[in-house]
Design an enzyme around this catalytic site. Structure first.
Site, PDB file in Angstrom:
ATOM      1  N   CYS A   1       3.125   6.133  19.211  1.00 41.22           N
ATOM      2  CA  CYS A   1       4.141   6.404  20.365  1.00 41.22           C
ATOM      3  C   CYS A   1       5.339   6.947  19.795  1.00 41.22           C
ATOM      4  CB  CYS A   1       4.431   4.984  21.181  1.00 41.22           C
ATOM      5  SG  CYS A   1       5.298   5.716  22.743  1.00 41.22           S
TER       6      CYS A   1
ATOM      7  N   ASN B   1      -8.521   3.887   7.987  1.00 37.99           N
ATOM      8  CA  ASN B   1      -8.150   2.903   8.886  1.00 37.99           C
ATOM      9  C   ASN B   1      -8.120   3.000  10.225  1.00 37.99           C
ATOM     10  OD1 ASN B   1      -6.042   4.963   7.897  1.00 37.99           O
ATOM     11  ND2 ASN B   1      -4.782   4.072   9.401  1.00 37.99           N
TER      12      ASN B   1
ATOM     13  N   GLY C   1       0.802  -0.866   0.188  1.00 31.91           N
ATOM     14  CA  GLY C   1       0.075  -0.125   0.090  1.00 31.91           C
ATOM     15  C   GLY C   1       0.808   1.367  -0.020  1.00 31.91           C
TER      16      GLY C   1
ATOM     17  N   THR D   1      12.408  -7.702 -10.468  1.00 30.76           N
ATOM     18  CA  THR D   1      11.930  -9.263 -10.448  1.00 30.76           C
ATOM     19  C   THR D   1      10.801  -9.286  -9.649  1.00 30.76           C
ATOM     20  OG1 THR D   1      14.171  -9.971 -11.005  1.00 30.76           O
ATOM     21  CG2 THR D   1      12.562 -11.415 -10.115  1.00 30.76           C
TER      22      THR D   1
ATOM     23  N   SER E   1      -3.368  -3.377  -0.868  1.00 27.19           N
ATOM     24  CA  SER E   1      -2.563  -4.080  -0.064  1.00 27.19           C
ATOM     25  C   SER E   1      -2.945  -5.430   0.366  1.00 27.19           C
ATOM     26  CB  SER E   1      -1.636  -3.451   1.157  1.00 27.19           C
ATOM     27  OG  SER E   1      -0.820  -3.909   1.643  1.00 27.19           O
TER      28      SER E   1
ATOM     29  N   GLN F   1      -8.124  -0.302   3.111  1.00 30.86           N
ATOM     30  CA  GLN F   1      -8.863  -0.730   3.972  1.00 30.86           C
ATOM     31  C   GLN F   1     -10.395  -1.034   3.371  1.00 30.86           C
ATOM     32  OE1 GLN F   1      -8.614  -1.227   7.287  1.00 30.86           O
ATOM     33  NE2 GLN F   1      -6.295  -0.476   7.155  1.00 30.86           N
TER      34      GLN F   1
ATOM     35  N   HIS G   1      -1.787  -7.703   2.699  1.00 30.67           N
ATOM     36  CA  HIS G   1      -1.904  -8.271   3.923  1.00 30.67           C
ATOM     37  C   HIS G   1      -3.024  -7.610   4.520  1.00 30.67           C
ATOM     38  CE1 HIS G   1      -0.239  -4.739   6.598  1.00 30.67           C
ATOM     39  NE2 HIS G   1       0.019  -4.260   5.276  1.00 30.67           N
TER      40      HIS G   1
HETATM   41  C1  LIG Z   1      -2.041  -0.336   5.690  1.00 30.25           C
HETATM   42  C2  LIG Z   1      -2.397   0.662   5.036  1.00 30.25           C
HETATM   43  C3  LIG Z   1      -1.430   1.345   4.021  1.00 30.25           C
HETATM   44  C4  LIG Z   1      -0.008   0.736   4.075  1.00 30.25           C
HETATM   45  O1  LIG Z   1      -0.218  -0.360   3.362  1.00 30.25           O
HETATM   46  P1  LIG Z   1       1.184  -1.314   3.517  1.00 30.25           P
HETATM   47  O2  LIG Z   1       0.945  -2.749   2.644  1.00 30.25           O
HETATM   48  O3  LIG Z   1       1.401  -1.654   4.932  1.00 30.25           O
HETATM   49  O4  LIG Z   1       2.408  -0.493   3.138  1.00 30.25           O
HETATM   50  C5  LIG Z   1      -2.025   2.602   3.390  1.00 30.25           C
HETATM   51  N1  LIG Z   1      -3.140   2.925   3.435  1.00 30.25           N
HETATM   52  C6  LIG Z   1      -3.966   2.673   4.422  1.00 30.25           C
HETATM   53  C7  LIG Z   1      -5.265   2.940   4.595  1.00 30.25           C
HETATM   54  C8  LIG Z   1      -3.614   1.136   5.343  1.00 30.25           C
HETATM   55  O5  LIG Z   1      -4.671   0.901   6.206  1.00 30.25           O
END
Ligand SMILES: *Cc1c(COP(=O)(O)O)cnc(C)c1O
Length: 390
Positions: free
Chosen positions: A328, A154, A74, A240, A202, A182, A204
Site C-alpha cells: 500500500c 519471499n 538482509g 562497532t 538475515s 528466505q 530475523h
Molecule cells: C526480509 C528480506 C530481505 C530484507 O532483510 P532485512 O534483514 O529485513 O533487511 C531481503 N530479501 C528477502 C528475500 C527478504 O525476505
C-alpha cells in the site's frame, strides 16, 4: 487485558525470536558490554563471542570463517554485494543480470546503479515463478560482471535452480550473488556444493533478532566496501560490532540448521494441508508459485473478485496474522511486482493472501484457519462489485 492467542502465519515477514536465542544475547546487552576492539578482558570476551558466532555461521553454511561478514541485515547485505561488486569490477564491464521478482533490496539497488551507467537485465520468470535457464544463458554478455538471483522468493516461495545458475556463472567467469534470506533455515545450503560467490542472510527470518545479517563473500571475490570508518570486519565493514545481535544470529543459525530436513518435512505437511483445504473449500482460488518447488512453509493464493487488504483485516479480527502481496503506497494500492511478473492480471493480483509457516505453527492452527477463512472470503465476495461482472 484478555488477549486472544495469536496465530502467527507471517514468518516470511519476520519470526518470533526464540527464547534460547534471547538468552544467548542477554549477557552482551548487560554486563558484557565491552567493545570487541578493546584489549581488556570484557573487550576480549566480546571479541570471543563475535568470533564464536562467525564459526557457527561458517559451520551452518559449510564455508570458511573468514568468508563471513556481519552486517545490519538482509538489505545491507544485498546492497553491499551488488554495489560492492559493481564498483570494484566496472573496469571489466557494467552489465548485471537479475530477475524481475527480486526483493526490493536487490531491485532498487540495481535501479540505483542504472544512474551510474550500469545496465541491468531483469530476467522474466515463468508462471510458476522460476526463471528459464535459457533466458539466463542468452542474457550473458562480454561485459556481464554479476548475476544476482534470489534463492527462494519471499512472496510466492518459488525456489530457483541455484546449482545450475552457479555453474553457468562459473563457466562464464561472472560473479554470482544470491539473496538467500528466505532459504536459510528452510532449505539446507552447502556452499561447498554450489558455485555461489556472495550470499545474503538475515537473522530475523529464522528466529533471530532484527537488524543483523551476514554477507558471505567467497575468498578472492573483488568487492569494494560500502561502510567506511574503523577497521572492523577485516577493514571491509566499519562500525562497532552489534555484539548481542551477532551472538543471537549465531545461536539462531545453529538452531535453524539442526534437523533442518525433519523441520522441512513437518512444514510441508502443514503447507499441503493448508493448500488442499483452501483450494477445496473456496472456489475461484489460484495457487501462486510452483506447487512443488516452493519454500516448505509458503502458501500464496489469489481469491478472485476481492482485495487482499480486506481479508487481512478480517483475519486480524480472528487473531490470525497474515500478509497480502500488495504494497500500500500513498493510499493507492499497487499489486505485488512478483504476482504481476508471473502473469496475473491486476484485478486478480489484488486478491492475494500469503500465509507463511514456521515450525512453531501447529496442526490445530491450520484447522482453525481453514474454518475461519472460507466464510470471510464468502462475505467479502457477497459485498464485491466485481463478482457481478462474472
Ligand atoms: C526480509 C528480506 C530481505 C530484507 O532483510 P532485512 O534483514 O529485513 O533487511 C531481503 N530479501 C528477502 C528475500 C527478504 O525476505
Amino acid at each position: 487485558m484478555y488477549m486472544k492467542e495469536l496465530i502467527y502465519m507471517d514468518n516470511s515477514a519476520t519470526t518470533r525470536i526464540s527464547s534460547e536465542v534471547l538468552d544467548s544475547m542477554m549477557p552482551y546487552l548487560t554486563t558484557g558490554y565491552g567493545n570487541p576492539s578493546s584489549i581488556y578482558s570484557i573487550g576480549r570476551e566480546s571479541r570471543k563471542a563475535v568470533e564464536n558466532a562467525r564459526e557457527l555461521v561458517a559451520k551452518a553454511l559449510s564455508c570458511d570463517t573468514n568468508e563471513i561478514y556481519f552486517t545490519s541485515g538482509g538489505s545491507e547485505s544485498d546492497n553491499w554485494a551488488i554495489k560492492g561488486v559493481a564498483f570494484a569490477n566496472e573496469n571489466k564491464g557494467k552489465h548485471i543480470i537479475t530477475t524481475s521478482i527480486e526483493h526490493h533490496a536487490v531491485l532498487h539497488t540495481c535501479k540505483y546503479l542504472e544512474k551510474y551507467g550500469f545496465e541491468i537485465t531483469y530476467l522474466p520468470v515463468k508462471s510458476n515463478g522460476i526463471i528459464d535457464i535459457n533466458d539466463l544463458k542468452k542474457a550473458i554478455r562480454k561485459d556481464t560482471i554479476l548475476i544476482s538471483i534470489m534463492y527462494a522468493n519471499n512472496e510466492i516461495g518459488s525456489i530457483q535452480p541455484i546449482k545450475e545458475i552457479g555453474e553457468i556463472a562459473k563457466e562464464n567467469n561472472i560473479y554470482f550473488h544470491t539473496d538467500a534470506v528466505q532459504a536459510i533455515g528452510n532449505i539446507p545450503i552447502n556452499l561447498k556444493e554450489l558455485n555461489i560467490d556472495l550470499l545474503s542472510l538475515s537473522a530475523h527470518k529464522f528466529h533471530g533478532p532484527k537488524g543483523v545479517g551476514v554477507l558471505y563473500i567467497r575468498k578472492g571475490v573483488k568487492i569494494s566496501n560500502m561502510i567506511h570508518g574503523g577497521g572492523q570486519e577485516k577493514n571491509m565493514r566499519a562500525g562497532t560490532e552489534n555484539v548481542a545481535g551477532i551472538v543471537g544470529l549465531g545461536k539462531a543459525i545453529e538452531l535453524a540448521t539442526i534437523d533442518i530436513e525433519k523441520k522441512s518435512k513437518y512444514l510441508i505437511t502443514l503447507r499441503e494441508r493448508l493448500i488442499k483445504g483452501i483450494m477445496e473449500s473456496i472456489p475461484d482460488t489460484i495457487l501462486n508459485g510452483d506447487p512443488i518447488n516452493r519454500l516448505p512453509g509458503n502458501v500464496n493464493v489469489c481469491f478472485k473478485y476481492i482485495e487482499g487488504e480486506s481479508i487481512l483485516l478480517l483475519l486480524d479480527m480472528k487473531g490470525i496474522c497474515a500478509s497480502s502481496g500488495s504494497a500500500c503506497t500513498s493510499g493507492s494500492l499497487n499489486p505485488s511486482h512478483v504476482l504481476l511478473a508471473i502473469g496475473l492480471p491486476h484485478e486478480i493480483a489484488h486478491g492475494s493472501l500469503r500465509l507463511t509457516l514456521s515450525e512453531e505453527n501447529t496442526q490445530e492452527e491450520i484447522e482453525y484457519v481453514l474454518e475461519t477463512l472460507p466464510p470471510i472470503i464468502q462475505n467479502l465476495r457477497n459485498m464485491s462489485p466485481l463478482i457481478n461482472e462474472k
